[in-house]
Design an enzyme around this catalytic site. Structure first.
Site, mmCIF file in Angstrom:
data_model
loop_
_atom_site.group_PDB
_atom_site.id
_atom_site.type_symbol
_atom_site.label_atom_id
_atom_site.label_comp_id
_atom_site.label_asym_id
_atom_site.label_seq_id
_atom_site.Cartn_x
_atom_site.Cartn_y
_atom_site.Cartn_z
ATOM 1 N N ARG A 122 0.835 -1.198 0.000
ATOM 2 C CA ARG A 122 0.000 0.000 0.000
ATOM 3 C C ARG A 122 0.875 1.255 0.000
ATOM 4 O O ARG A 122 1.932 1.280 0.658
ATOM 5 C CB ARG A 122 -0.863 -0.037 1.270
ATOM 6 C CG ARG A 122 -1.871 1.083 1.410
ATOM 7 C CD ARG A 122 -3.029 0.925 0.486
ATOM 8 N NE ARG A 122 -4.176 1.731 0.859
ATOM 9 C CZ ARG A 122 -5.177 1.985 0.028
ATOM 10 N NH1 ARG A 122 -5.183 1.504 -1.208
ATOM 11 N NH2 ARG A 122 -6.213 2.689 0.413
ATOM 12 N N THR A 409 -9.583 0.431 -9.746
ATOM 13 C CA THR A 409 -8.797 -0.649 -9.150
ATOM 14 C C THR A 409 -8.955 -1.867 -10.046
ATOM 15 O O THR A 409 -9.794 -1.890 -10.929
ATOM 16 C CB THR A 409 -9.331 -0.914 -7.714
ATOM 17 O OG1 THR A 409 -9.158 0.271 -6.941
ATOM 18 C CG2 THR A 409 -8.646 -2.040 -7.001
ATOM 19 N N THR A 427 -4.200 -1.020 -7.364
ATOM 20 C CA THR A 427 -4.953 0.223 -7.593
ATOM 21 C C THR A 427 -4.058 1.440 -7.774
ATOM 22 O O THR A 427 -2.936 1.481 -7.239
ATOM 23 C CB THR A 427 -5.891 0.480 -6.376
ATOM 24 O OG1 THR A 427 -6.703 1.615 -6.636
ATOM 25 C CG2 THR A 427 -5.126 0.718 -5.086
ATOM 26 N N GLU A 446 -3.817 7.902 -4.130
ATOM 27 C CA GLU A 446 -4.282 7.032 -3.028
ATOM 28 C C GLU A 446 -4.501 7.780 -1.715
ATOM 29 O O GLU A 446 -5.286 7.344 -0.870
ATOM 30 C CB GLU A 446 -3.261 5.912 -2.808
ATOM 31 C CG GLU A 446 -3.894 4.618 -2.354
ATOM 32 C CD GLU A 446 -4.729 3.992 -3.449
ATOM 33 O OE1 GLU A 446 -5.906 3.699 -3.189
ATOM 34 O OE2 GLU A 446 -4.215 3.817 -4.578
ATOM 35 N N ASP A 449 -7.803 8.319 -0.024
ATOM 36 C CA ASP A 449 -8.482 7.273 0.765
ATOM 37 C C ASP A 449 -8.366 7.553 2.274
ATOM 38 O O ASP A 449 -8.988 6.868 3.085
ATOM 39 C CB ASP A 449 -7.900 5.881 0.471
ATOM 40 C CG ASP A 449 -8.575 5.218 -0.726
ATOM 41 O OD1 ASP A 449 -9.492 5.824 -1.307
ATOM 42 O OD2 ASP A 449 -8.193 4.086 -1.073
ATOM 43 N N SER A 474 -7.956 1.047 3.190
ATOM 44 C CA SER A 474 -8.414 0.541 1.893
ATOM 45 C C SER A 474 -9.646 -0.330 2.077
ATOM 46 O O SER A 474 -9.961 -0.760 3.196
ATOM 47 C CB SER A 474 -7.288 -0.301 1.282
ATOM 48 O OG SER A 474 -7.720 -0.944 0.119
ATOM 49 N N SER A 475 -10.345 -0.580 0.964
ATOM 50 C CA SER A 475 -11.433 -1.566 0.962
ATOM 51 C C SER A 475 -11.050 -2.783 0.137
ATOM 52 O O SER A 475 -11.876 -3.684 -0.062
ATOM 53 C CB SER A 475 -12.691 -0.955 0.353
ATOM 54 O OG SER A 475 -13.061 0.169 1.084
ATOM 55 N N GLY A 497 -13.947 0.747 -5.228
ATOM 56 C CA GLY A 497 -13.970 1.631 -4.054
ATOM 57 C C GLY A 497 -14.491 0.862 -2.843
ATOM 58 O O GLY A 497 -14.243 -0.335 -2.706
HETATM 59 N N1 GLY Z 1 -8.417 2.837 -3.560
HETATM 60 C C1 GLY Z 1 -9.319 1.775 -3.372
HETATM 61 C C2 GLY Z 1 -9.088 1.058 -2.103
HETATM 62 O O1 GLY Z 1 -7.956 0.952 -1.697
HETATM 63 O O2 GLY Z 1 -10.002 0.595 -1.492
#
Ligand code: GLY
Length: 590
Positions: A122, A409, A427, A446, A449, A474-475, A497
């Site tokens: 990430r 993503t 993503t 990013e 987020d 993140s999701s 998302g």
């Molecule tokens: N940017 C999408 C996620 O990390 O959930």
């Protein structure tokens, strides 16, 4: 009795018709909203068949990317090798969604050692980042476009460090070999697809920085048409350097210097990112988060992703309910949606990068979830759930988080001939990331987020506030599922998302409860709640669902819900792959 049934059916029919008229009448307004708020928009459905293979399989968002992975498997490469080749080609052919300028979470199953690992690649916030990063000096609300298309949104990219770490541990072919196909596609070009053309047209040339604009649009500002052969010699040069020198070439030297220079003069606002931020980036191996659901062990990515914890909560909350054999029955949907509201309430309050924030240990606690389950009523819908009080060693009251996550993503599922497997979601955040290009690749956005404000309306700190070096929540939900006998059973995940969580849940429940195959589960109409309105996919089937759910008190509206679910299931007869009909992905295998 019969009369009541007739009246209910008539009501459902009338609501369906009303919703369809409503959605067609609103098309222009919805298009504009969807362009701004849901950049990875719908590009039409493509009917896809379940794909079977005996030995190995790749499911990815574009045929050229999937073929690049398959070619590596055929050459004796491992699942990790194939993932690297697939990711590099995705960067070119699906540039709106992922690339080396972004971040990823990768779950890896090693069949020989029976070990499941999760790699955290990430993005991180620069060392100089402060919690009020996005708030204009006058305290007004941050604006989406000017924040995304600015230096402020860009996080330190993590993809290459994550892939390099996984390759060192589980790669079989030489690193440089994995770059060959992407280098060739950069130089020879690929034909612009319908989806890429539509995404570019939807976004408009004015949304991009000058280098990206010149790459994706003609001199008049029109996106390259479908079928145009798009070459990217700059990306080829970048790839050749990284192929030769390793991922280090991305993190030290000319490439990070170029990124930092670009960000200093970024439109709307410069970034404080330094070359030290980039050279200091580390990918981490973390313990996966697993939840047993009807004797299947469902594993995914823990914090900084909220994916596996939220999915785990929903599955454990609904487990005692009988969802029936028929997919999408109203009672089943009601229970799932109510559980989603409860889980998303906890997600908003507690989940963030746990190297910075103590995420409560008890979010999947049996007793806690049993008490939360009592809030699900058979015939009444919650308007909005409130976060619970999970068991935790370090009590802390976090504020509510209203972070908006956009849907840009990609998900990759791969199994190699030895039964090793990868489930990776990758993503650059919203469509085309920050829309700034360096070295032929796009930089992410990013950091959007993170929570846009560090405290909630009551002044409580938000767990997902920006802090130096922190990873935004993140999701992304790369998922690996083990069958009741403990053997690897399925790999799945999706872009979308924060809807990623509900798309992945729909697939898991579809396969486990309703016994759907990988393709039929991906095809199933999208629905869910993120602790707000009931959301359902626009179209006839969605309208029917909405009307049925209205009888239980659920209020919502049809939306374009552009999932990109990519699944592989291991069956006694071999591998089965399904690719989402809403995007261009394919399953390929031998
Ligand atoms: N940017 C999408 C996620 O990390 O959930």
């Amino acid at each position: 009795m019969r009369r009541t049934h007739f009246i209910a059916s008539l009501f459902v029919f009338l609501v369906c018709v009303a919703l369809l008229l409503h959605s067609s009448g609103r098309r222009n307004a919805d298009d504009i909203t969807s362009r701004q708020a849901n950049p990875e928009a719908a590009s039409g459905r493509i009917v896809k068949k379940l794909i079977r293979a005996k030995r190995h399989m790749v499911v990815a968002a574009h045929p050229l990317a999937a073929e690049a992975g398959l070619e590596i498997l055929r050459a004796g490469g491992s699942a990790i090798d194939a993932t690297i080749a697939t990711q590099l080609v995705l960067n070119l052919v699906e540039p709106q969604s992922s690339g080396i300028g972004g971040g990823a979470f990768l779950l890896y199953w090693d069949e020989k050692s029976k070990n499941l690992k999760s790699y955290d690649a990430r993005e991180t916030a620069p060392a100089a980042a402060t919690p009020d990063r996005f708030i204009p000096k006058d305290g007004s609300d941050p604006q989406w476009h000017t924040t995304v298309h600015s230096g402020l949104s860009v996080g330190v990219p993590g993809v290459l460090r994550g892939l390099e770490l996984a390759h060192k541990q589980y790669g079989r072919l030489p690193w440089a070999r994995l770059f060959e196909r992407a280098i060739q596609v950069s130089e020879d070009g690929f034909t612009v697809s319908r989806r890429l053309n539509m995404m570019l047209a939807n976004m408009g040339a004015e949304a991009f920085g000058p280098v990206a604009r010149a790459h994706y649009f003609d001199a008049s500002g029109a996106p390259w048409p479908v079928g145009h052969v798009l070459r990217n010699p700059q990306f080829s040069a970048t790839l050749k350097t990284i192929a030769r020198e390793g991922a280090a070439a991305f993190y030290v030297g000319d490439i990070p210097a170029a990124i930092v220079e670009k960000l200093k003069v970024a439109p709307n606002a410069p970034s404080d990112m330094t070359v030290e931020d980039i050279s200091g980036y580390r990918s981490l191996v973390r313990a996966p988060v697993c939840a047993m659901y009807r004797s299947y062990n469902v594993c995914g990515m823990g914090p900084p992703s909220s994916g596996a914890l939220t999915i785990g909560q929903v599955l454990k909350l609904i487990e005692p309910f009988d969802l029936g054999a028929e997919p999408l029955a109203t009672n089943a949907l009601h229970v799932i949606v109510e559980a989603q509201k409860l889980a998303f309430a906890d997600r908003g309050r507690y989940m963030a990068d746990h190297d910075y924030v103590r995420v409560p240990e008890g979010l999947l606690d049996h007793g806690y979830l049993a008490q939360r389950r009592t809030l699900i009523q058979r015939d009444a819908a919650m308007v909005k759930a409130v976060a619970g009080q999970p068991p935790q060693r370090h009590a802390r009251t976090f504020g509510r988080d209203g972070t908006i996550e956009r849907a840009g993503t990609s998900h990759v599922s791969i199994i190699d001939g030895d039964g090793n497997a990868v489930s990776m979601t990758t993503t650059i955040e919203s469509a085309f990331g920050s829309r700034m290009m360096v070295g032929g690749f796009l930089l992410n956005n990013e950091l959007t987020d993170f929570a846009w404000r560090p405290t909630d309306d009551e002044g409580r700190p938000v767990a997902n506030r920006i802090e130096p070096g922190k990873r935004p929540r993140s999701s992304m939900s790369p998922t690996v599922i083990f069958a009741p006998d403990g053997k690897l059973w399925a790999l799945t995940g999706s872009p979308g998302g924060s809807r990623i969580i509900n798309y992945t849940l729909k697939t898991i429940i579809g396969m486990i409860d309703w016994k759907l195959d990988a393709q039929t589960a991906a095809d199933l109409v999208n629905f869910g709640s993120r602790n707000g309105p009931f959301e359902v996919e626009a179209g006839l089937e969605g309208a029917g669902l909405l009307a049925r759910m209205a009888l239980k008190g659920h209020v919502g509206a049809p939306k374009p819900m552009t999932s990109g679910v990519h699944t592989i299931v291991v069956t006694p007869d071999g591998l089965e792959g399904g690719a989402d009909p809403r995007r261009e992905g394919v399953a390929v295998g031998d």
